[in-house]
Each structure stands twice: as structure tokens, then as C-alpha cells.
Design an enzyme around this catalytic site. Structure first.
Site, PDB file in Angstrom:
ATOM      1  N   CYS A 163       0.900  -1.114  -0.075  1.00 14.27           N
ATOM      2  CA  CYS A 163      -0.002   0.014   0.091  1.00 14.27           C
ATOM      3  C   CYS A 163       0.787   1.166  -0.109  1.00 14.27           C
ATOM      4  O   CYS A 163       1.139   1.826   1.102  1.00 14.27           O
ATOM      5  CB  CYS A 163      -0.808  -0.007   1.205  1.00 14.27           C
ATOM      6  SG  CYS A 163      -2.102  -1.194   1.382  1.00 14.27           S
ATOM      7  N   SER A 164       1.108   1.710  -1.488  1.00 11.22           N
ATOM      8  CA  SER A 164       2.649   2.596  -1.302  1.00 11.22           C
ATOM      9  C   SER A 164       2.560   3.939  -1.504  1.00 11.22           C
ATOM     10  O   SER A 164       3.332   4.677  -1.073  1.00 11.22           O
ATOM     11  CB  SER A 164       3.644   1.840  -2.170  1.00 11.22           C
ATOM     12  OG  SER A 164       4.869   2.448  -2.318  1.00 11.22           O
ATOM     13  N   ALA A 165       1.322   4.222  -1.981  1.00 10.25           N
ATOM     14  CA  ALA A 165       1.024   5.525  -2.331  1.00 10.25           C
ATOM     15  C   ALA A 165       0.829   6.461  -1.277  1.00 10.25           C
ATOM     16  O   ALA A 165       0.157   6.129  -0.371  1.00 10.25           O
ATOM     17  CB  ALA A 165      -0.152   5.839  -3.609  1.00 10.25           C
TER      18      ALA A 165
ATOM     19  N   CYS B 202      -1.355   4.605  10.605  1.00 12.91           N
ATOM     20  CA  CYS B 202      -1.247   6.191  11.069  1.00 12.91           C
ATOM     21  C   CYS B 202      -2.609   6.332  12.124  1.00 12.91           C
ATOM     22  O   CYS B 202      -3.029   7.498  11.966  1.00 12.91           O
ATOM     23  CB  CYS B 202      -0.986   7.051  10.395  1.00 12.91           C
ATOM     24  SG  CYS B 202      -2.269   7.460   9.050  1.00 12.91           S
TER      25      CYS B 202
HETATM   26  C1  LIG Z   1      -1.606   4.736   4.525  1.00  8.47           C
HETATM   27  S1  LIG Z   1      -1.579   4.996   2.728  1.00  8.47           S
HETATM   28  C2  LIG Z   1      -0.170   4.637   2.541  1.00  8.47           C
HETATM   29  C3  LIG Z   1       0.982   5.635   2.660  1.00  8.47           C
HETATM   30  C4  LIG Z   1       2.345   5.209   1.925  1.00  8.47           C
HETATM   31  N1  LIG Z   1       2.804   4.018   2.418  1.00  8.47           N
HETATM   32  C5  LIG Z   1       3.144   6.360   2.418  1.00  8.47           C
HETATM   33  O1  LIG Z   1       4.259   6.012   2.993  1.00  8.47           O
HETATM   34  O2  LIG Z   1       3.334   7.433   1.403  1.00  8.47           O
HETATM   35  C6  LIG Z   1      -2.374   3.808   2.274  1.00  8.47           C
HETATM   36  C7  LIG Z   1      -2.616   3.621   0.817  1.00  8.47           C
HETATM   37  O3  LIG Z   1      -3.090   2.198   0.550  1.00  8.47           O
HETATM   38  C8  LIG Z   1      -4.042   2.313  -0.796  1.00  8.47           C
HETATM   39  N2  LIG Z   1      -4.916   1.356  -0.763  1.00  8.47           N
HETATM   40  C9  LIG Z   1      -6.064   1.157  -0.078  1.00  8.47           C
HETATM   41  N3  LIG Z   1      -6.667   0.023  -0.217  1.00  8.47           N
HETATM   42  C10 LIG Z   1      -5.709  -0.625  -0.878  1.00  8.47           C
HETATM   43  C11 LIG Z   1      -5.881  -2.224  -1.695  1.00  8.47           C
HETATM   44  N4  LIG Z   1      -6.910  -2.887  -1.260  1.00  8.47           N
HETATM   45  N5  LIG Z   1      -4.737  -2.502  -2.126  1.00  8.47           N
HETATM   46  C12 LIG Z   1      -3.613  -1.673  -2.380  1.00  8.47           C
HETATM   47  N6  LIG Z   1      -3.639  -0.256  -2.005  1.00  8.47           N
HETATM   48  C13 LIG Z   1      -4.744   0.174  -1.340  1.00  8.47           C
HETATM   49  C14 LIG Z   1      -4.435   3.732  -0.534  1.00  8.47           C
HETATM   50  O4  LIG Z   1      -4.765   4.372  -1.791  1.00  8.47           O
HETATM   51  C15 LIG Z   1      -3.237   4.772   0.076  1.00  8.47           C
HETATM   52  O5  LIG Z   1      -2.477   5.210  -0.782  1.00  8.47           O
END
Ligand SMILES: C[S@@+](CC[C@H](N)C(=O)[O-])C[C@H]1O[C@@H](n2cnc3c(N)ncnc32)[C@H](O)[C@@H]1O
Length: 444
Positions: A261-263, A381
Site C-alpha cells: 500500500c505504497s502511495a 497512522c
Molecule cells: C496509509 S496510505 C499509504 C502511505 C504510504 N505507504 C506512504 O508512506 O506514503 C494507504 C494506501 O493504501 C492504498 N490502498 C487502499 N486500499 C488498498 C488495497 N486494497 N490495495 C492496495 N492499496 C490500497 C490507498 O490508496 C493509500 O494510498
């Protein structure tokens, strides 16, 4: 028409009615209104002040208005909240200016009919300011805290039950403190000392975090995006909690790492820098637009090992070979970042009820990507045991092939709550970081 107040109103309506993220909405609105520095500061102060104190302001406005706030139109309510905020909290603004500007705002925002009502409510507040009543702390302690700190009672109860009374009040207070801004130095491009000097030339005061490598605390940042050293990829903005998470994750050059979950990519960037841009870092997110943010950031920071792609971590279709380390930085309720995004506290409790199952599903599916002896991290978080401790407990109880991996914390970081050695709950009032949770496991 005063542009600072128009901008604050537009941004508040956007956040409250359209549910935008406060930081993004405010940045865009300030840009659209082309305000000078002074007006930007006023618009930001009113915007964040009204957002942070919404429950307090509504409670007080209800004492001076025959129409309850729940029956007011969004525009009228926001104008009244803004007016009351200026009267009650912005000492430098004369009361008369707060009232007149509120009336003008109503006229300029298709609420001219309500301008007399707005005038009357705010003038009544000014006349009776010493008679404002607050809930009785003896007979209804949680309601009193809820109104004093503008925090819904369910969050107060949750924190008190999970972390104790003192911690709960510490968290409530911390939500009103200005959050520090931290940068992660791109150690592959510049040293801490040289970046501090570069930033100084650009009018940004930066100091090294003494106990943590490659972390700077920034002051007077203005708009980071327009800063030359940022555009050159010499750093990215990242709270210490996330930097600490990456440090504990401990990726090594040459390894294969998956960030499910990188974005927008903050942790992936720090991880790639720790890996000296050697090895493989697969950075996934569910949303195409967000994957683009990872790619843009990696390009700006000149990190070549990051391969960003769309992938649903809860229902993955892609076959992947196992990795040395897997990070699940899952979507969560965000109760640890209320001081940065105050709107989070007004989400309904029901809106977060489904998160633990989603988080558990992502953790289970991602655990299949870990090599024997490999490392699995889970992080959020948020400060909510249901999304933190309970998810990881459920995981370890159902996965014999994993064991808890004790965290080796820097000497300055102590546990603020009673928790197992493989877990760390970071608290804003205790650690000075965002609220954050980390749990570590090793595949046997
Ligand atoms: C807490 S944020 C991640 C922050 C990131 N790791 C950073 O340090 O910048 C959670 C992310 O999970 C993504 N997300 C939500 N559901 C997901 C899924 N089923 N599979 C992959 N990504 C997912 C969201 O779009 C969001 O960008």
C-alpha cells in the site's frame, strides 16, 4: 470583499460538504485566490481554527441562535463559525470587523437574506460573551472534554479505554498543537549538513534531528513544491513516525522488498534510499492516479529501483515471487494525524467499522509474499486498538508460520503504552511524532 475570508469560506465548504482533505483543499484554494502572504496566513488561521474547533463553536452558536446549527444551510453555518472563531480566538481582529466581514461574506455568497440573522447572532455573542455556558465537567466529564477539545465523545471513550485517562487528555491537547514538519534527506544525493545549508539559502530554516539519521525539522517552509532543492530531489517530506517505521523495517541494499500500500510513496522513497538504490522495490497501490504519484516522486528523487504498479492488496491477481521484506502500511482511520487533518475527527464511527477486516485481509494476503526467514511489517497512522493491536493479534493467532519480531528501538524512543516487544504505538504528545502503530513479524 476580503479575499482571505472568501478563500477560508470556500475551503471550509469544500472540506465539509465535498469531504476534501484539508491540506490539499487549502493549498488549491490559496493558489486559486492568489493571496499575498498576510492574507494567506489569515485564511489558513481561520480555516484550520474553524475546522479544529467545530464542535466548540457549534455548541456556543446554539446558545445565541434560535435556529439550531443543525438546521442552518452550510454557507450560513460556515460564515457563523468563522465569525464566532474570530471573535473568540483571534485577538487581533476587532469584533466589529469580524461581524461586518461575516455580513459581507453572506452577501457575496448568495446568502444575503441571512445577513441580518448572521449580524444578530454574532452581535448577541459579543454582548453576552461572559455568559457562555460550557458543559459541567463534574456531572458530564466526557461531554465537557468533547466540547472543550472539539472531539467527538466516541473518540474520547476509545482513547480513554485503550490508553488510560492521562494519555487520552494528552492526545486531546496535542491535536491543537502545530505539527512539526520533517524532511527525509535523500542521502544518495546530499548530506544532512549540505542540505541544511542549501535550504538556508532558500529561506528555509532546517535543523537535524539529533537522535535520528537523515531527518531534518523544517521551519518557514512556505510552499515546498516551489523550493529548488525539493524539485532537485534532495529530500521528501515525511513525519518521523514513518521514518522510524522504515528504520525499524531495516531494508538492505540488494534485497527484494514489496510495499503493498505504497502511495503516495513516502516510505518507498525512504526504503529505496536505505537500500542505496540497489535491489528491487515493488511499490503497489489500488489506485492508478496514486501510482502515478509514486512514479513522479521516485523520478524526482532519482530512485531507479522502485517499480510502481496498480495492485489490489486485498484481492491480488498478480503472481509475485517472494520477497525479503514486505510492508503493509494499510489504509486506516487516521486518528493519529488529527493535528494535521482535523476533519478526520468528524468521521462517523460507523465509517471506520469495516477497516479492521480490510486491514486483516491485506495483512494475510501479503504474508504469502514473504520468503522463509523474511520480515513482514504492519503499520497504520491511527490510534485505535481495533485497527492496530487487534488486527496483528488475530494475525499471529492464525498464522503458525510467523513469529513476532522484537523491535530494536533507538534509545530515545520508549513505549508509551503497555505492548509486546514487536509492537510500537507512537503518540504525538509523548514522542512528538504523528500517532502511528508498527508491528513486526518474521516468517519461520
Ligand atoms: C496509509 S496510505 C499509504 C502511505 C504510504 N505507504 C506512504 O508512506 O506514503 C494507504 C494506501 O493504501 C492504498 N490502498 C487502499 N486500499 C488498498 C488495497 N486494497 N490495495 C492496495 N492499496 C490500497 C490507498 O490508496 C493509500 O494510498
Amino acid at each position: 470583499m476580503n479575499n482571505a475570508r472568501s478563500a477560508a469560506l470556500a475551503a471550509l465548504l469544500h472540506v465539509n460538504v465535498d469531504e476534501g482533505y484539508s491540506n490539499i483543499v487549502l493549498d488549491k484554494t490559496l493558489e486559486a485566490y492568489s493571496l499575498d502572504q498576510r492574507d494567506k496566513a489569515l485564511a489558513s488561521a481561520i480555516f484550520y481554527g474553524v475546522l479544529e474547533r467545530r464542535l466548540t463553536l457549534d455548541y456556543i452558536l446554539n446558545q445565541f441562535s434560535k435556529t439550531p446549527v443543525s438546521k442552518m444551510s452550510p454557507v450560513v453555518l460556515e460564515i457563523l463559525r468563522m465569525g464566532a472563531f474570530q471573535i473568540l480566538y483571534l485577538e487581533k481582529i476587532p469584533n466589529s470587523a469580524a461581524v461586518n466581514e461575516s455580513v459581507n461574506l453572506a452577501k457575496a455568497n448568495k446568502a444575503a437574506k441571512a445577513s441580518g440573522f448572521i449580524n444578530a447572532v454574532l452581535r448577541s455573542l459579543i454582548r453576552n460573551i461572559d455568559q457562555i455556558k460550557m458543559p459541567d465537567a463534574q456531572t458530564e466529564p466526557r461531554t465537557a472534554l468533547s466540547i472543550q477539545y472539539s472531539c467527538p465523545e466516541w473518540i474520547i471513550r476509545l482513547w480513554e479505554e485503550a490508553y488510560g485517562h492521562d494519555c487520552m487528555t494528552g492526545l486531546l491537547r496535542s491535536a491543537f498543537q502545530k505539527p512539526p514538519i520533517f524532511a527525509k534527506v535523500n542521502n544518495l544525493s546530499i548530506s544532512e549538513e549540505n542540505l541544511i545549508a542549501r535550504l538556508e539559502q532558500e529561506g528555509i530554516k532546517a535543523k537535524a534531528v539529533p537522535w535520528f539519521i537523515n531527518a531534518l525539522e523544517l521551519e518557514h517552509t512556505g510552499s515546498i513544491g516551489s523550493c529548488k532543492s525539493f524539485r532537485e530531489g534532495l529530500f521528501h517530506i515525511q513525519d518521523l513516525s514513518s521514518q522510524l517505521c522504515c528504520f525499524l523495517f531495516d531494508p538492505k541494499p540488494g534485497e527484494r522488498v514489496i510495499d503493498v500500500c505504497s502511495a503516495p510513496g513516502g516510505k518507498a522513497f525512504t526504503i529505496a534510499e536505505m537500500m542505496e538504490d540497489q535491489g528491487e522495490l515493488l511499490a503497489f497501490d489500488q489506485y492508478k492516479g496514486k501510482v502515478q504519484l509514486i512514479r513522479q516522486g521516485a523520478e524526482r528523487l532519482k530512485l531507479t529501483i522502485i517499480q510502481a504498479a496498480v495492485r489490489d492488496a486485498s484481492n491480488p491477481k498478480m503472481e509475485l515471487s517472494p520477497a525479503d521484506r514486505v510492508l503493509c502500511d494499510v489504509p486506516c482511520s487516521g486518528l493519529g494525524i488529527i493535528r494535521r487533518k482535523p476533519e478526520i475527527k468528524y468521521k462517523s464511527k460507523q465509517a471506520i467499522d469495516s477497516l479492521p477486516d480490510l486491514q486483516y485481509g491485506i495483512l494475510c494476503k501479503s504474508s504469502k509474499l514473504v520468503k522463509d526467514n523474511g520480515i513482514l511489517f504492519y503499520s497504520t497512522c491511527t490510534l485505535n486498538p481495533r485497527e492496530n493491536f487487534e488486527v496483528t493479534n488475530r494475525f499471529i493467532n492464525n498464522h503458525d508460520d510467523f513469529e513476532p519480531l522484537p523491535l530494536h528501538l533507538p534509545a530515545t524512543i520508549q513505549h508509551s503504552v503497555d505492548e509486546p516487544a514487536n509492537q510500537l504505538t507512537l503518540m504525538p504528545h509523548f514522542h512528538g511524532t504523528d500517532g502511528f502503530f508498527i508491528a513486526a513479524f518474521r516468517k519461520k
